[in-house]
Scaffold this active site. Structure first.
Site, PDB file in Angstrom:
ATOM      1  N   THR A   1      -2.756  -4.587   9.642  1.00  0.00           N
ATOM      2  CA  THR A   1      -2.329  -5.230  10.876  1.00  0.00           C
ATOM      3  C   THR A   1      -1.700  -4.171  11.780  1.00  0.00           C
ATOM      4  OG1 THR A   1      -0.418  -5.791   9.490  1.00  0.00           O
ATOM      5  CG2 THR A   1      -1.901  -7.592  10.058  1.00  0.00           C
TER       6      THR A   1
ATOM      7  N   GLY B   1       0.808  -1.225   0.000  1.00  0.00           N
ATOM      8  CA  GLY B   1       0.000   0.000   0.000  1.00  0.00           C
ATOM      9  C   GLY B   1       0.831   1.261   0.000  1.00  0.00           C
TER      10      GLY B   1
ATOM     11  N   ASP C   1      -6.875  -0.544   6.615  1.00  0.00           N
ATOM     12  CA  ASP C   1      -7.327  -1.700   7.386  1.00  0.00           C
ATOM     13  C   ASP C   1      -6.139  -2.649   7.534  1.00  0.00           C
ATOM     14  OD1 ASP C   1      -9.825  -4.322   6.682  1.00  0.00           O
ATOM     15  OD2 ASP C   1      -8.529  -3.932   8.423  1.00  0.00           O
TER      16      ASP C   1
END
Ligand code: SAM
Length: 276
Positions: free
Chosen positions: A157, A138, A155
């Site tokens: 970890t 990302g 979204d």
């Protein structure tokens, strides 16, 4: 003999689930991945030993990381989700009537694969005509994009491994530039009870970049302490201001929850005020 799986939420605290079946265990190029069947919560996805999502309580997190921004932005057409390889957040995004395109950028295709096989109620989103699924970091995906998205949702970890840089001010600045001039950034920012440092980092970093920065909460039984935070940065609109009153019935999110989620316990307010 009973078989229990334990997530060590802190070095001194374990969260144990009675497990009836181990469905998948593998070491991906990025993390340890496991899918188990538990008596209490149904199927459970764990990454590096941490609970990511379960059949029984996934709706809370996925409805709350998406609908606060989706319903306080006047025209959320183009939405980017970074992480979220289980597909739950994408399901909520593409369900929203004003969304025209939901792009999911997940670094680990093994997570997508496991969701396709074991979590049909989440991975159904991958086939939605509004959805685009990309396997990439990302950080790289957002870099150099300008004025493209109405909402970006991270979204991810917790800040370990490939997710560390997703909690940096530099990344938040890159998201700011990739957003349109009235865009919003939402990130999951961990537990106020156990991860005040992560909240300070996320809230403080977003506050350096966005004119409006707020924190909201939800109750997620399988996440550390059960109290979970999300931090939202906005270029223009107030995320507390619910403007899209959609009547699709959700299991956790509703108009009252939209308002209540921003009402913070004093210790949580102190965490974000101290972090400034
Ligand atoms: N709801 C969960 C939570 O709050 O911890 C997150 C669930 S989702 C499975 C987290 C995803 O973020 C993982 O699949 C992981 O591979 C992905 N991820 C971590 N770092 C990433 C990065 N730099 N780019 C894209 N995806 C990333």
């Amino acid at each position: 003999m009973d078989f229990w799986v334990t997530e060590y939420q802190t070095p001194a605290l374990g969260f144990s689930c009675k497990t009836t079946e181990t469905l998948r265990v593998e070491q991906t190029p990025f993390q340890h991945l496991a899918v188990i069947e538990t008596e209490q919560f149904g199927r459970m996805l764990l990454l590096d030993g941490m609970v990511m999502t379960t059949d029984k309580d996934e709706y809370v997190y996925h409805e709350m990381i998406t609908n606060i921004a989706l319903n306080s932005h006047p025209n959320p057409k183009n939405v980017l989700i970074i992480g979220g390889g289980d597909g739950g957040a994408l399901r909520e995004v593409v369900r929203h009537p004003q969304v025209e395109k939901g792009t999911l950028v997940e670094i680990d295709e093994k997570v997508i694969d496991a969701s396709r096989q074991y979590f049909p109620q989440l991975s159904c989103s991958f086939e939605d005509p509004k959805a685009l699924v990309v396997v990439e970091d990302g950080i790289k995906y957002v870099k150099d994009r300008k004025n493209e998205f109405d909402i970006i949702m991270v979204d991810s970890t917790e800040p370990v491994g490939p997710a560390v840089a997703l909690f940096s001010t530099e990344f938040y600045q890159q998201c700011f530039e990739a957003l349109k001039d009235d865009g919003m950034l939402v990130v999951q920012s961990e537990s106020p009870f156990y991860n005040a440092n992560v909240i300070k980092q996320a809230f403080g970093g977003i506050k350096q970049v966005f004119p409006i920065t707020k924190l909201y909460l939800a109750n997620i039984p399988t996440y550390p302490s059960g109290l979970w935070s999300f931090t939202i940065g906005s270029k223009k609109h107030d995320p507390e201001n619910l403007i899209n009153k959609n009547d699709y019935d959700l299991k956790y999110y509703n108009e009252g929850i939209h308002q209540a989620a921003f009402k913070l316990p004093s210790f949580v307010r102190n965490i974000i005020e101290q972090g400034e």
